[in-house]
Design an enzyme around this catalytic site. Structure first.
Site, PDB file in Angstrom:
ATOM      1  N   GLU A  45      -7.921   5.376-100.239  1.00  0.00           N
ATOM      2  CA  GLU A  45      -8.141   7.159-100.309  1.00  0.00           C
ATOM      3  C   GLU A  45      -6.837   8.402-101.004  1.00  0.00           C
ATOM      4  O   GLU A  45      -5.941   7.723-100.065  1.00  0.00           O
ATOM      5  CB  GLU A  45      -8.171   8.201 -98.833  1.00  0.00           C
ATOM      6  CG  GLU A  45     -10.112   7.043 -98.591  1.00  0.00           C
ATOM      7  CD  GLU A  45     -10.165   7.409 -96.121  1.00  0.00           C
ATOM      8  OE1 GLU A  45      -9.769   8.122 -96.303  1.00  0.00           O
ATOM      9  OE2 GLU A  45     -11.195   6.960 -96.344  1.00  0.00           O
ATOM     10  N   HIS A  88     -13.268  12.072 -96.855  1.00  0.00           N
ATOM     11  CA  HIS A  88     -12.725  11.944 -94.672  1.00  0.00           C
ATOM     12  C   HIS A  88     -12.535  13.206 -94.805  1.00  0.00           C
ATOM     13  O   HIS A  88     -11.774  13.767 -93.083  1.00  0.00           O
ATOM     14  CB  HIS A  88     -11.124  11.161 -94.580  1.00  0.00           C
ATOM     15  CG  HIS A  88     -10.678   9.929 -93.760  1.00  0.00           C
ATOM     16  ND1 HIS A  88     -10.888   8.665 -93.725  1.00  0.00           N
ATOM     17  CD2 HIS A  88     -10.868  10.391 -92.028  1.00  0.00           C
ATOM     18  CE1 HIS A  88     -10.161   8.491 -92.366  1.00  0.00           C
ATOM     19  NE2 HIS A  88     -11.009   9.821 -91.769  1.00  0.00           N
ATOM     20  N   ARG A 140     -14.394   3.434 -91.361  1.00  0.00           N
ATOM     21  CA  ARG A 140     -13.245   3.594 -92.847  1.00  0.00           C
ATOM     22  C   ARG A 140     -13.686   2.297 -93.749  1.00  0.00           C
ATOM     23  O   ARG A 140     -14.262   1.657 -93.925  1.00  0.00           O
ATOM     24  CB  ARG A 140     -11.947   2.116 -92.063  1.00  0.00           C
ATOM     25  CG  ARG A 140     -11.262   2.458 -90.768  1.00  0.00           C
ATOM     26  CD  ARG A 140     -10.373   4.114 -91.877  1.00  0.00           C
ATOM     27  NE  ARG A 140      -9.060   4.011 -90.395  1.00  0.00           N
ATOM     28  CZ  ARG A 140      -9.404   5.472 -89.784  1.00  0.00           C
ATOM     29  NH1 ARG A 140     -10.432   6.370 -89.789  1.00  0.00           N
ATOM     30  NH2 ARG A 140      -8.682   5.804 -88.651  1.00  0.00           N
TER      31      ARG A 140
END
Ligand code: DGY
Length: 325
Positions: A266, A285, A237
């Site tokens: 994000e 991601h 993360r």
């Protein structure tokens, strides 16, 4: 009577059909402002929720007094307040295992891309700038035989160690909350303290979950311990790393580069300084993002949700204290 559930992620037709068979589905296709309003409107009746990438905090969940279960289509559960859910006896489930290998593949893709400058040099070709044979200015660095440092030796860490050890002949170093003798045996891995690992590893890979203990784990002080030839890889993360400190370390060439699949915020802002650095490989991601794995995760989430709503223990229950026998 079928229980009302809210889906904030579209599923494949067979999975949708399964859910429709057992529950009364409200589908929210897009979590823009409209979608959030739809979600709020559906929460008072909802018995189950299924989706991903949405922070479901108490302010939102207080609108759902009937809620029995949340099936997250993710392994990470940092979007949920587990204590709150447990107090309310809402069963939270996730999708571990099915994404392990794919996410480790992403980690290795970032290792190779960063070391061999794949994105930067492919762009050079695409932009018509390959006008003569390349020389040292464009050389990368080897991956095989280099020291692979893994921080967080869970399932994904192990899958990364397997690739490094068996596929690339890399000595494996790792740091986690406690040593794992089986991992040491299988991959000839060496347990190190965090600082020692940062000093020694050529590739420092973050595979640990985001928790209050891991938030900001890698800051300016930790980056300063890494060597100028080493590369940071983050597939966990974004908030595990202090992004501002990382930008500075990269700008000053304090480390060779970074392969990043996750970011503090994000989607990453188009004007992020990270994007102007040629020693950064940034992906959106994509950890588990293959057709096969995303379908397997969705299937797993549907299994979890249907089990919970039937009063059974979901196969991947995150908060067992919330389960009433
Ligand atoms: C996960 O499963 O946690 C992935 O990072 C997607 O959020």
């Amino acid at each position: 009577m079928k229980k009302p559930v809210v889906l904030y992620k579209k599923l494949s037709p067979p999975l949708m059909a399964r859910l429709h068979e057992h529950t009364q589905v409200t589908l929210i296709d897009d979590l823009g402002d409209n979608g959030l309003a739809q979600l709020r409107a559906a929460l008072p009746e909802a018995r189950g929720l299924l989706g991903a990438s949405l922070k479901l905090d108490a302010a939102l969940l207080d609108l759902a007094p009937q809620l029995e279960a949340i099936a997250s289509v993710s392994v990470g559960v940092d979007n949920y307040d587990i204590d709150y859910l447990t107090r309310r006896r809402i069963l939270l489930s996730n999708t571990p295992d099915v994404l392990t290998e794919t996410t480790a593949d992403t980690g290795f893709a970032l290792i190779l891309a960063s070391a061999r400058r794949v994105v930067e040099l492919a762009n050079m070709v695409r932009n018509g700038q390959w006008t003569r044979n390349i020389g040292p200015l464009h050389f990368g660095t080897d991956v095989h035989g280099k020291k692979l440092g893994i921080i967080g030796m869970g399932r994904i860490g192990e899958a990364l160690a397997q690739r490094g050890h068996f596929g690339f002949g890399m000595p494996v170093l790792y740091h986690s909350h406690s040593p794992k003798p089986d991992v040491e045996q299988r991959f000839n891995a060496r347990y190190l303290g965090l600082h020692e690992l940062l000093r020694e590893a050529d590739f420092v890979c973050l595979t640990l979950p985001l928790t209050p203990q891991t938030e900001g784990l890698i800051g300016a002080g930790e980056l300063a311990l890494m060597r100028p030839e080493s590369v940071l890889i983050n597939i966990s993360r974004g908030k595990v790393v202090n992004e501002q400190a990382l930008i500075q370390a990269l700008q000053n060439r304090q480390i060779r580069g970074a392969g990043l699949d996750v970011f503090e915020r994000e989607p990453l802002a188009p004007d992020s300084p990270l994007l102007s650095l040629s020693n950064v490989v940034a992906t959106p991601h994509i950890g588990s993002a293959t057709y096969e794995t995303r379908e397997a995760m969705a299937r797993c989430a549907v299994d979890n949700l249907l089990a919970a709503l039937a009063g059974e223990r979901p196969p991947n229950l995150v908060n067992p204290q919330a389960y009433r026998h």
